[in-house]
Design an enzyme around this catalytic site. Structure first.
Site, PDB file in Angstrom:
ATOM      1  N   GLY A 175       0.487  -1.211   0.211  1.00  0.00           N
ATOM      2  CA  GLY A 175       0.137  -0.616   0.026  1.00  0.00           C
ATOM      3  C   GLY A 175       0.367   0.959   0.096  1.00  0.00           C
ATOM      4  N   CYS A 176       0.158   2.525   0.462  1.00  0.00           N
ATOM      5  CA  CYS A 176       1.046   3.300   0.350  1.00  0.00           C
ATOM      6  C   CYS A 176       2.479   3.564   1.422  1.00  0.00           C
ATOM      7  CB  CYS A 176       0.126   4.739   1.555  1.00  0.00           C
ATOM      8  SG  CYS A 176       1.211   6.652   1.264  1.00  0.00           S
ATOM      9  N   TYR A 177       3.626   3.889   0.716  1.00  0.00           N
ATOM     10  CA  TYR A 177       4.605   3.390   1.095  1.00  0.00           C
ATOM     11  C   TYR A 177       5.005   4.285   2.306  1.00  0.00           C
ATOM     12  CZ  TYR A 177       6.370   7.519  -2.386  1.00  0.00           C
ATOM     13  OH  TYR A 177       6.373   8.070  -3.150  1.00  0.00           O
ATOM     14  N   TRP A 178       4.621   5.415   2.844  1.00  0.00           N
ATOM     15  CA  TRP A 178       4.758   5.762   3.643  1.00  0.00           C
ATOM     16  C   TRP A 178       4.562   5.423   5.461  1.00  0.00           C
ATOM     17  CZ3 TRP A 178       0.980  10.928   2.844  1.00  0.00           C
ATOM     18  CH2 TRP A 178       1.765  11.487   1.519  1.00  0.00           C
TER      19      TRP A 178
END
Length: 222
Positions: free
Chosen positions: A42-45
Site C-alpha cells: 500500500g502507501c509506502y509511507w
C-alpha cells in the site's frame, strides 16, 4: 507478474496442525541469502514507518537504515516509464508499485521474521488496494533478492493462507491472499520529502495497523 505458487509441503496434502499459541521465532535461513529486497504494502509511507520503526524496534540492528528508502519498482521487463515520477505512478498506469527498498544486516536471521511482520501490518487479501487507496501502485508485493528469499516467501504465504482458510485470521477483508512474489527489479528512489515521511510528519496519512495474524502452524507433523 510475480510467482505466488505455494510450497510443495503446504500443497501436498500433508497433515496440518494449527495452534492458537504465538508463533515460534522464525528458523534460520540458508547461508548466502541476499540481503536486499523490496516490499509493497500500500502507501509506502506506512510501509516505511512500520518496518523502519516497529520492526527495527523488535529486532534492533536488523536493518541497514541508511540504505532503506521508499520508491517505485515494476515487475515488468519493460515498464512504461523507466524512472517514473511520483505523479506518473499515482495514475496507476505506470506499472510500478510503491515499495520500501530494504537491506538487512543479517538476512539469515531476519528475512523470514520480516516477511511474517509484513503480513501483519497490511491486508494482503485486497487485490491492488489498501483501505481507500486503490490501484496497482498499492499492490501487496514481495520483490525477492534471490531464489532463497523466494522459497521462504512462498512458504510463509502458504502458511498464512492456511490460517485464513481455518478462519484463524479475522482481520483481513477477503479469503484469498493475493500477494505477488517475484524477483527484485530496478528501483527508483522517491523524492526526499517522501523519505521517513511519517517520522517527520507524525500526524500524516497512514492506514496500516498491526494484526495478530501469525499463529503457529505446523505442516506434516503432530
Amino acid at each position: 507478474m510475480g510467482n505466488t505458487k505455494s510450497s510443495s509441503s503446504a500443497s501436498s496434502g500433508a497433515a496440518t496442525r494449527v495452534s492458537s499459541k504465538a508463533a515460534d521465532p522464525a528458523p534460520m535461513g540458508p547461508s548466502g541469502m541476499s540481503n536486499k529486497l523490496a516490499l509493497g504494502a500500500g502507501c509506502y509511507w506506512g510501509t516505511d514507518k512500520f518496518v523502519r520503526k516497529d520492526f527495527e524496534k523488535k529486532f534492533p540492528g536488523s536493518i541497514v537504515v541508511k540504505a532503506t528508502k521508499v520508491g517505485f519498482m515494476s515487475p515488468e521487463a519493460k515498464p512504461r516509464f523507466a524512472k517514473p515520477t511520483y505523479q506518473q505512478v499515482c495514475t496507476g498506469r505506470s506499472g510500478h508499485v510503491e515499495v520500501l527498498s530494504i537491506e538487512l544486516n543479517k538476512p539469515e536471521e531476519h528475512f523470514e521474521e520480516l516477511i511474517r511482520f509484513f503480513f501483519s501490518f497490511h491486508d494482503p487479501t485486497t487485490l491492488n488496494q489498501q483501505g481507500n487507496d486503490r490501484g496497482f501502485q498499492y499492490a501487496s508485493y514481495i520483490f525477492c533478492g534471490d531464489d532463497k528469499q523466494q522459497a521462504i516467501s512462498d512458504r510463509v504465504m502458504a502458511e498464512l493462507q492456511q490460517l485464513v482458510d481455518a478462519k484463524l485470521v479475522k482481520r483481513f477483508s477477503g479469503k484469498k491472499v493475493t500477494t505477488r512474489i517475484g524477483p527484485l527489479k530496478e528501483f527508483t528512489v522517491a523524492q526526499a520529502e517522501h523519505q521517513e515521511y511519517l517520522a517527520n510528519n507524525p500526524n500524516g496519512y497512514c492506514n496500516h495497523f498491526i494484526r495478530k495474524c501469525y499463529i503457529l502452524i505446523e505442516i506434516g507433523g503432530v
